[in-house]
Design an enzyme around this catalytic site. Structure first.
Site, PDB file in Angstrom:
ATOM      1  N   SER A 174     -32.563  25.505   7.128  1.00  0.00           N
ATOM      2  CA  SER A 174     -33.262  25.246   5.354  1.00  0.00           C
ATOM      3  C   SER A 174     -34.774  26.323   5.744  1.00  0.00           C
ATOM      4  O   SER A 174     -36.068  25.596   6.939  1.00  0.00           O
ATOM      5  CB  SER A 174     -33.587  24.122   5.868  1.00  0.00           C
ATOM      6  OG  SER A 174     -33.948  23.170   6.254  1.00  0.00           O
ATOM      7  N   GLN A 199     -37.473  24.229   5.276  1.00  0.00           N
ATOM      8  CA  GLN A 199     -38.445  23.840   5.930  1.00  0.00           C
ATOM      9  C   GLN A 199     -40.529  23.636   6.787  1.00  0.00           C
ATOM     10  O   GLN A 199     -40.632  24.638   7.070  1.00  0.00           O
ATOM     11  CB  GLN A 199     -37.560  23.726   7.209  1.00  0.00           C
ATOM     12  CG  GLN A 199     -37.950  24.410   8.386  1.00  0.00           C
ATOM     13  CD  GLN A 199     -36.944  23.843   9.550  1.00  0.00           C
ATOM     14  OE1 GLN A 199     -36.717  23.068  10.597  1.00  0.00           O
ATOM     15  NE2 GLN A 199     -35.497  23.965   8.982  1.00  0.00           N
ATOM     16  N   HIS A 207     -42.439  21.019   9.530  1.00  0.00           N
ATOM     17  CA  HIS A 207     -42.570  19.446  10.569  1.00  0.00           C
ATOM     18  C   HIS A 207     -44.231  18.717  10.249  1.00  0.00           C
ATOM     19  O   HIS A 207     -44.756  19.761  10.457  1.00  0.00           O
ATOM     20  CB  HIS A 207     -42.051  19.518  11.556  1.00  0.00           C
ATOM     21  CG  HIS A 207     -41.201  20.319  12.766  1.00  0.00           C
ATOM     22  ND1 HIS A 207     -40.043  20.299  11.938  1.00  0.00           N
ATOM     23  CD2 HIS A 207     -40.994  21.966  12.747  1.00  0.00           C
ATOM     24  CE1 HIS A 207     -39.003  21.211  12.300  1.00  0.00           C
ATOM     25  NE2 HIS A 207     -39.219  22.429  12.631  1.00  0.00           N
ATOM     26  N   LYS A 227     -44.274  17.576  15.096  1.00  0.00           N
ATOM     27  CA  LYS A 227     -42.713  18.797  15.766  1.00  0.00           C
ATOM     28  C   LYS A 227     -43.596  20.262  15.808  1.00  0.00           C
ATOM     29  O   LYS A 227     -42.953  20.995  14.770  1.00  0.00           O
ATOM     30  CB  LYS A 227     -41.792  18.557  15.236  1.00  0.00           C
ATOM     31  CG  LYS A 227     -40.741  18.997  15.590  1.00  0.00           C
ATOM     32  CD  LYS A 227     -39.550  19.053  15.137  1.00  0.00           C
ATOM     33  CE  LYS A 227     -37.872  19.559  15.332  1.00  0.00           C
ATOM     34  NZ  LYS A 227     -37.025  20.057  14.724  1.00  0.00           N
ATOM     35  N   GLU A 247     -43.652  23.522  17.198  1.00  0.00           N
ATOM     36  CA  GLU A 247     -42.858  24.034  17.666  1.00  0.00           C
ATOM     37  C   GLU A 247     -42.791  25.871  17.866  1.00  0.00           C
ATOM     38  O   GLU A 247     -43.713  26.663  17.239  1.00  0.00           O
ATOM     39  CB  GLU A 247     -41.124  24.149  17.549  1.00  0.00           C
ATOM     40  CG  GLU A 247     -41.075  24.813  15.207  1.00  0.00           C
ATOM     41  CD  GLU A 247     -39.840  24.390  15.285  1.00  0.00           C
ATOM     42  OE1 GLU A 247     -39.226  23.426  15.405  1.00  0.00           O
ATOM     43  OE2 GLU A 247     -39.240  25.224  14.174  1.00  0.00           O
ATOM     44  N   HIS A 307     -41.771  27.336   7.481  1.00  0.00           N
ATOM     45  CA  HIS A 307     -40.975  28.266   7.541  1.00  0.00           C
ATOM     46  C   HIS A 307     -39.174  28.028   7.698  1.00  0.00           C
ATOM     47  O   HIS A 307     -38.831  27.299   7.077  1.00  0.00           O
ATOM     48  CB  HIS A 307     -40.335  28.164   9.141  1.00  0.00           C
ATOM     49  CG  HIS A 307     -40.694  26.770   9.574  1.00  0.00           C
ATOM     50  ND1 HIS A 307     -41.505  26.359  10.729  1.00  0.00           N
ATOM     51  CD2 HIS A 307     -38.974  26.641  10.814  1.00  0.00           C
ATOM     52  CE1 HIS A 307     -41.017  24.811  10.649  1.00  0.00           C
ATOM     53  NE2 HIS A 307     -39.539  25.525  11.383  1.00  0.00           N
ATOM     54  N   ARG A 348     -37.132  19.076   4.039  1.00  0.00           N
ATOM     55  CA  ARG A 348     -36.591  20.373   3.922  1.00  0.00           C
ATOM     56  C   ARG A 348     -37.006  20.418   2.213  1.00  0.00           C
ATOM     57  O   ARG A 348     -36.643  19.363   1.280  1.00  0.00           O
ATOM     58  CB  ARG A 348     -34.633  20.090   4.513  1.00  0.00           C
ATOM     59  CG  ARG A 348     -34.331  19.669   5.595  1.00  0.00           C
ATOM     60  CD  ARG A 348     -33.490  19.786   6.254  1.00  0.00           C
ATOM     61  NE  ARG A 348     -32.885  19.321   7.537  1.00  0.00           N
ATOM     62  CZ  ARG A 348     -32.773  18.209   7.781  1.00  0.00           C
ATOM     63  NH1 ARG A 348     -32.900  17.225   7.087  1.00  0.00           N
ATOM     64  NH2 ARG A 348     -32.628  18.632   9.090  1.00  0.00           N
ATOM     65  N   LYS A 362     -28.207  19.053   3.442  1.00  0.00           N
ATOM     66  CA  LYS A 362     -28.828  17.750   3.793  1.00  0.00           C
ATOM     67  C   LYS A 362     -30.292  17.178   2.549  1.00  0.00           C
ATOM     68  O   LYS A 362     -30.410  18.200   1.519  1.00  0.00           O
ATOM     69  CB  LYS A 362     -29.616  18.369   4.860  1.00  0.00           C
ATOM     70  CG  LYS A 362     -28.305  18.762   5.361  1.00  0.00           C
ATOM     71  CD  LYS A 362     -29.147  18.551   7.560  1.00  0.00           C
ATOM     72  CE  LYS A 362     -27.831  19.469   8.659  1.00  0.00           C
ATOM     73  NZ  LYS A 362     -28.903  19.628   9.959  1.00  0.00           N
TER      74      LYS A 362
END
Length: 461
Positions: free
Chosen positions: A105, A107, A109, A132, A134, A291, A310, A316
């Site tokens: 997706s 998305q 965070h 989050k 990453e 991203h 998302r 989802k």
């Protein structure tokens, strides 16, 4: 006192975007970590191997079948008192292997403050109250989208891609162009603020488009990509955009539409940097960075959280309002998103390792929860001795065969094996494979938390 070396059994999540059957590195590694409890189904997609204490898919000690979290509660020294106190007795990072067959997706965070708010409001869709940030390290060639493109590239696509301009609206597109004209690369804080505000208005306009309008625009876009790939999006006259080849861009759009027909993500593509990573290359994503991943196998490390906002390329739950409000709208070339590794200073390589050009590289993002060391030992007998760390580590082998030693305990290591290494323990890895040097590379990735030197410099990403 328990020897702080544990071989782990790790679980794998099955999501639609994962590679199928044994094509998935995540599935193969999961089968290796759980030799009697898991078998790969040939027609099932396997997306993510999880290594850590996150309650959604916690890792276990292979020998005792106790979860890592349970073992930490009995023996705080495995984590170190400092790390345990700071992170509530839980591993501060979540380590993963992703195997990506189709796009996952569009998305972002949330940062810590937003994560707490979202979790309190909707714990079903936002199960954690933690941020989050990453990091992604490619195992195989990787494609993805990361961060907003330089403004000049977005301006080009607004002019060259008619269905994109139609979706955002000509007036909104024109206002954006007028705001940023001549100041696309400005360093002036006030103008940068205006540029970001204009980008936010433009992007929000796209994301709030009616489904019927997105479907019609998508069909027009894909038709143009299929009928005129060599001139698609007028890349011949474009700024230094990515990808630079019109036919390549057209083929990516067609591929993404086959995966997610008539999806708004087809148009988000023109806003975001397209990135390719070769094995060993990496990028770091702060909280609130937009991203999407498109293809490849990657090592991923993040703060321990499963929060995802998302808004495209997904069946989802989508939360467009939260996504458009939370983004920083920073824009930059993709090179500024990449994370360059450096030589890891706290390791000793033996003579065999030096003579075979073995190396140990540090991927060190500007946060305190995690760093990752990739070690490649390129000859039988090549050995790397890691200094003790003040925090815990998780190590996975992605190629070759070897052994790992902590204290008086030594274990064999094969591709897919995962180990936990406790705090304040010297760790030694050695290549034991037999074969021509070029075919005998013992490769490991070790995620760790070491608060020393990071506490003061860490930022809330």
């Amino acid at each position: 006192m328990q020897v702080p070396l544990l071989r782990l059994q790790c679980g794998v999540n099955s999501y639609d975007w994962g590679k199928v059957g044994s094509e998935s590195a995540a599935a193969k590694y999961a089968a290796t970590t759980a030799p009697s409890d898991f078998s790969i189904e040939s027609d099932k997609p396997y997306a993510e191997l999880w290594m850590g204490t996150h309650p959604s898919l916690p890792s276990k000690d292979l020998e005792t079948q106790r979860t890592l979290l349970d073992m930490f509660q009995d023996n705080q020294a495995l984590m170190s008192p400092e790390v345990s106190e700071r992170y509530g007795g839980k591993l501060p990072f979540l380590f993963k292997v992703l195997s990506i067959r189709k796009a996952l997706s569009i998305q972002a965070h949330p940062n810590k403050k937003l994560a707490e708010s979202l979790h309190a409001r909707d714990s079903k869709n936002y199960p954690d109250d933690n941020h989050k940030p990453e990091m992604t390290i490619a195992i195989t060639p990787f494609e993805g989208l990361c961060g907003f493109r330089p403004l000049a590239e977005i301006v080009h696509f607004l002019k060259a891609v008619a269905p994109l301009r139609g979706l955002v609206g000509n007036q909104t597109a024109t206002e954006f162009e007028n705001t940023v004209r001549g100041s696309e690369n400005t360093k002036d804080p006030e103008q940068t603020k205006k540029n970001k505000a204009a980008l936010r208005t433009l992007f929000t306009s796209l994301m709030e488009s009616f489904p019927g309008d997105i479907e019609a625009a998508s069909q027009e876009l894909v038709a143009a990509a299929q009928s005129s790939p060599e001139t698609f999006a007028s890349l011949v006259n474009a700024p230094d955009t990515n990808p630079t080849n019109a036919a390549e861009l057209a083929s990516i759009i067609v591929r993404l539409n086959e995966q997610f027909p008539n999806d708004v993500g087809l148009f988000v593509f023109f806003f975001l940097n397209f990135v390719r990573l070769e094995p060993g290359e990496a990028m770091f994503l702060k909280a609130d960075d937009i991203h999407a991943y498109i293809s490849g196998d990657i090592i991923e490390c993040m703060a321990s959280s499963d929060n995802v906002v998302r808004a495209g390329f997904t069946p989802k739950f989508k939360d467009v309002d939260t996504l458009t409000e939370m983004l920083t709208y920073s824009y930059a070339p993709i090179d500024e998103q990449k994370l360059e590794p450096t030589d890891y200073p706290y390791v000793v390589l033996n003579a065999s390792a030096y003579s075979s050009a073995s190396d140990s590289l540090l991927y060190d993002p500007p946060i305190e929860e995690f760093s990752v060391v990739k070690t490649a030992l390129r000859r039988t007998g090549a050995k790397a001795t890691f200094d003790p760390l003040t925090g815990p580590s998780i190590l996975i082998c992605t190629g070759g065969t070897g052994k790992i030693s902590v204290g008086h305990k030594t274990e064999e290591v094969k591709e897919g094996y995962v180990f936990f290494v406790g705090a304040n323990a010297e760790c030694i890895v050695e290549n034991t494979g037999i074969g021509p040097d070029e075919e005998n590379v013992f490769t490991t990735f070790k995620a760790f938390c070491d608060l020393t030197g990071k506490e003061d410099s860490a930022k809330d990403n």
